[in-house]
Design an enzyme around this catalytic site. Structure first.
Site, PDB file in Angstrom:
ATOM      1  N   ASP A   1      -5.198 -13.369 -13.883  1.00 35.56           N
ATOM      2  CA  ASP A   1      -5.386 -14.617 -13.590  1.00 35.56           C
ATOM      3  C   ASP A   1      -6.877 -14.761 -12.281  1.00 35.56           C
ATOM      4  OD1 ASP A   1      -6.539 -17.567 -13.284  1.00 35.56           O
ATOM      5  OD2 ASP A   1      -4.204 -17.970 -12.377  1.00 35.56           O
ATOM      6  N   LYS A   2      -7.759 -15.172 -12.208  1.00 37.12           N
ATOM      7  CA  LYS A   2      -8.819 -15.523 -11.367  1.00 37.12           C
ATOM      8  C   LYS A   2      -8.235 -16.804 -10.658  1.00 37.12           C
ATOM      9  CE  LYS A   2     -12.912 -17.393 -11.447  1.00 37.12           C
ATOM     10  NZ  LYS A   2     -13.758 -19.277 -11.543  1.00 37.12           N
ATOM     11  N   HIS A   3      -9.189 -16.942  -9.242  1.00 35.56           N
ATOM     12  CA  HIS A   3      -9.647 -18.142  -8.500  1.00 35.56           C
ATOM     13  C   HIS A   3     -10.338 -18.254  -8.062  1.00 35.56           C
ATOM     14  CE1 HIS A   3      -8.088 -21.597  -5.960  1.00 35.56           C
ATOM     15  NE2 HIS A   3      -8.643 -21.355  -5.150  1.00 35.56           N
ATOM     16  N   SER A   4     -11.298 -18.874  -7.579  1.00 34.67           N
ATOM     17  CA  SER A   4     -12.630 -19.661  -7.542  1.00 34.67           C
ATOM     18  C   SER A   4     -12.383 -20.327  -6.159  1.00 34.67           C
ATOM     19  CB  SER A   4     -13.429 -19.406  -7.812  1.00 34.67           C
ATOM     20  OG  SER A   4     -14.847 -20.233  -7.125  1.00 34.67           O
TER      21      SER A   4
ATOM     22  N   THR B   1     -12.887 -27.476 -12.171  1.00 32.78           N
ATOM     23  CA  THR B   1     -11.683 -26.615 -13.520  1.00 32.78           C
ATOM     24  C   THR B   1     -10.982 -27.802 -14.707  1.00 32.78           C
ATOM     25  OG1 THR B   1     -12.301 -24.887 -13.542  1.00 32.78           O
ATOM     26  CG2 THR B   1     -10.894 -24.916 -15.175  1.00 32.78           C
TER      27      THR B   1
ATOM     28  N   ARG C   1      -3.359 -31.960   6.408  1.00 34.42           N
ATOM     29  CA  ARG C   1      -4.072 -31.035   6.815  1.00 34.42           C
ATOM     30  C   ARG C   1      -5.467 -32.047   6.228  1.00 34.42           C
ATOM     31  NH1 ARG C   1      -4.779 -25.965   3.182  1.00 34.42           N
ATOM     32  NH2 ARG C   1      -6.144 -25.391   4.180  1.00 34.42           N
TER      33      ARG C   1
ATOM     34  N   SER D   1      -2.027 -21.409   1.145  1.00 35.16           N
ATOM     35  CA  SER D   1      -2.480 -22.531   0.093  1.00 35.16           C
ATOM     36  C   SER D   1      -3.231 -21.822  -1.246  1.00 35.16           C
ATOM     37  CB  SER D   1      -3.319 -23.248   0.374  1.00 35.16           C
ATOM     38  OG  SER D   1      -3.429 -24.456  -0.607  1.00 35.16           O
TER      39      SER D   1
ATOM     40  N   LYS E   1       0.323 -20.450  -4.950  1.00 27.94           N
ATOM     41  CA  LYS E   1       0.459 -21.306  -6.331  1.00 27.94           C
ATOM     42  C   LYS E   1       0.480 -19.567  -7.237  1.00 27.94           C
ATOM     43  CE  LYS E   1      -3.199 -24.544  -5.036  1.00 27.94           C
ATOM     44  NZ  LYS E   1      -2.464 -24.337  -4.384  1.00 27.94           N
ATOM     45  N   LYS E   2      -0.513 -19.083  -7.139  1.00 31.61           N
ATOM     46  CA  LYS E   2      -1.091 -17.751  -7.443  1.00 31.61           C
ATOM     47  C   LYS E   2       0.304 -17.390  -7.609  1.00 31.61           C
ATOM     48  CE  LYS E   2      -4.959 -19.056  -8.696  1.00 31.61           C
ATOM     49  NZ  LYS E   2      -5.116 -19.574 -10.241  1.00 31.61           N
TER      50      LYS E   2
END
Length: 436
Positions: free
Chosen positions: A79-82, A119, A167, A182, A186-187
């Protein structure tokens, strides 16, 4: 576990043990920790910080507060996260590209936040597309197609969801330790074998400076690796919109144009290829960056990546011919108006955050979490650094519902562009690569 003693220890600058952190987060998930205690904990961490070992413990504890997915697939789960930007369509192209190369991409995405697009919202602009399927359906689509882009489910890292909400209203969002946990909780819960992080940097990013972006990138890479998830991070430029389109349905159409080869902006292409390359290397689907890029380009040129995108859309309830005829299915805004600058000249700088806020003002983003999103509105043909704008080349095309929206967008967009004067340097798309 006595919550107030853990809060006291962190308030006084002590290093918390794995057991302390695990107990506090378990209490957060089951209700034993009150909102006031969670807020005090977040504030203590904000001011005193956390070392890498504490961040790893916090990330694992939040991961373990809910379901942790396990996959039995013939290829690597990646996966990828931005961290978020304006015109950032990369996820929509990346997932099917990696799937076409033999990877499996269970992408759990978020909604728009502030000036940045989400997304999740983009996928919801596709008629019929179910962006919140059951976990059984999600697993089935990933296994059959190779990729699925959905929204966060309540099963994954529920403690993170509760802590983030606290937060958000206690001015503790900007803590590097809390941001890291955070994102990664999730990843890790998604059961990945490798992760590529895209840390945005610039006036359209949450990390405005390169030192701040590097600090976050290093934290994410070190914590992810410490928690057993191989990760690399790319720091990418967000001093201008990544794509020349911003807005949900407009970005879906842009992504389809990219996948089908109608147009591929060099900046978008470079960042997409760079992140995909990291994923293929993590998954051992290519031995070298050069081999990875060749394989990815072949997936684009052969149409395999576009086909994967179309299959994913259909599998999650969307139209069968979206790739072939996107505007037969995506909603268009009734007004499409060119915005010319107040005076002609060369674009010397862009306030990218302000461009993102134009989309929000049109209704394409949120000012409150409960706000609805208009998927049809936004901007296309955004001018870039160094372009000569004027009567023959507008700053952008505004897609709006009403003339009042057009008028407001025109004022905001003109203010976001600097015409003439000393030109700021257009940065390379990829500014740095961070590894352990």
């Amino acid at each position: 576990m006595i919550p107030q003693e853990i809060i006291r220890a962190k308030r006084d600058g002590q290093v918390l043990s794995d057991n302390d952190i695990g107990g506090f987060i378990a209490g957060l998930a089951n209700g034993a920790v009150t909102e006031g205690q969670a807020a005090a904990f977040a504030m203590a961490v904000y001011f005193q910080g956390m070392n890498i070992a504490e961040r790893v413990a916090l990330t694992k504890a939040m991961r373990d507060s809910g379901t942790v997915l396990n996959w039995d697939l013939p290829g690597p789960v990646l996966d990828k996260h931005s961290t978020g930007g304006v015109g950032d369509t990369v996820s929509l192209m990346l997932a099917p590209m990696v799937a076409a190369c033999g990877g499996y991409v269970p992408m759990i995405s978020g909604r728009g936040l502030g000036h940045t697009g989400g997304t999740y919202d983009k996928m919801e602009s596709i008629p019929g597309y179910v962006a919140a399927p059951t976990m059984t359906k999600f697993r089935s689509v990933v296994g059959k197609i190779g990729c699925a882009i959905i929204g966060q489910t309540p099963d994954l890292a529920p403690a993170d969801k509760r802590l983030y909400g606290i937060r958000d209203v206690t001015a503790t969002v900007e803590s590097i330790g809390l941001i890291t946990a955070s994102i990664l909780s999730k990843k890790l819960a998604a059961g990945l074998a490798g992760l590529a992080m895209d840390v945005k940097c610039g006036n359209g990013a949450f990390m405005a400076t390169l030192p701040a972006a590097r600090e976050l990138a290093r934290s994410i890479v070190e914590v992810a690796t410490g928690a057993g998830l191989p990760t690399t991070a790319l720091i990418t430029d967000m001093n201008r919109p990544l794509a020349d389109a911003a807005g949900n349905a407009l970005e879906v159409a842009y992504a389809i144009d990219y996948l089908t080869g109608v147009r591929r902006d060099p900046r978008t292409h470079e960042i997409t290829m760079a992140l995909c390359t990291e994923m293929l290397l993590h998954g051992k689907l290519a031995r070298t960056p050069k081999a990875a890029r060749a394989r990815l380009q072949a997936a684009l040129d052969s149409g395999a990546a576009a086909e994967k995108f179309g299959q994913m859309v259909v599998a999650l309830g969307g139209p069968k011919k979206l790739v072939e005829r996107p505007w037969q299915h995506l909603e268009r805004a009734p007004l499409q108006v060119a915005v010319v600058p107040a005076r002609g000249g060369t674009v010397s700088a862009i306030d990218t955050r302000a461009v993102g806020m134009v989309v929000v003002a049109l209704g394409g983003g949120r000012t409150r979490p409960q706000d609805p999103v208009d998927h049809a509105v936004g901007l296309t043909e955004l001018a870039g650094h160094g372009e000569v704008v004027g009567a023959d080349r507008p700053l952008a095309i505004v897609h709006a519902r009403t003339q009042a929206q057009v008028d407001e967008a025109t004022t905001l967009l003109r203010a976001a562009y600097r015409i003439g004067g000393k030109q700021t340097k257009a940065n390379d798309p990829v500014l740095d690569r961070i590894t352990v």
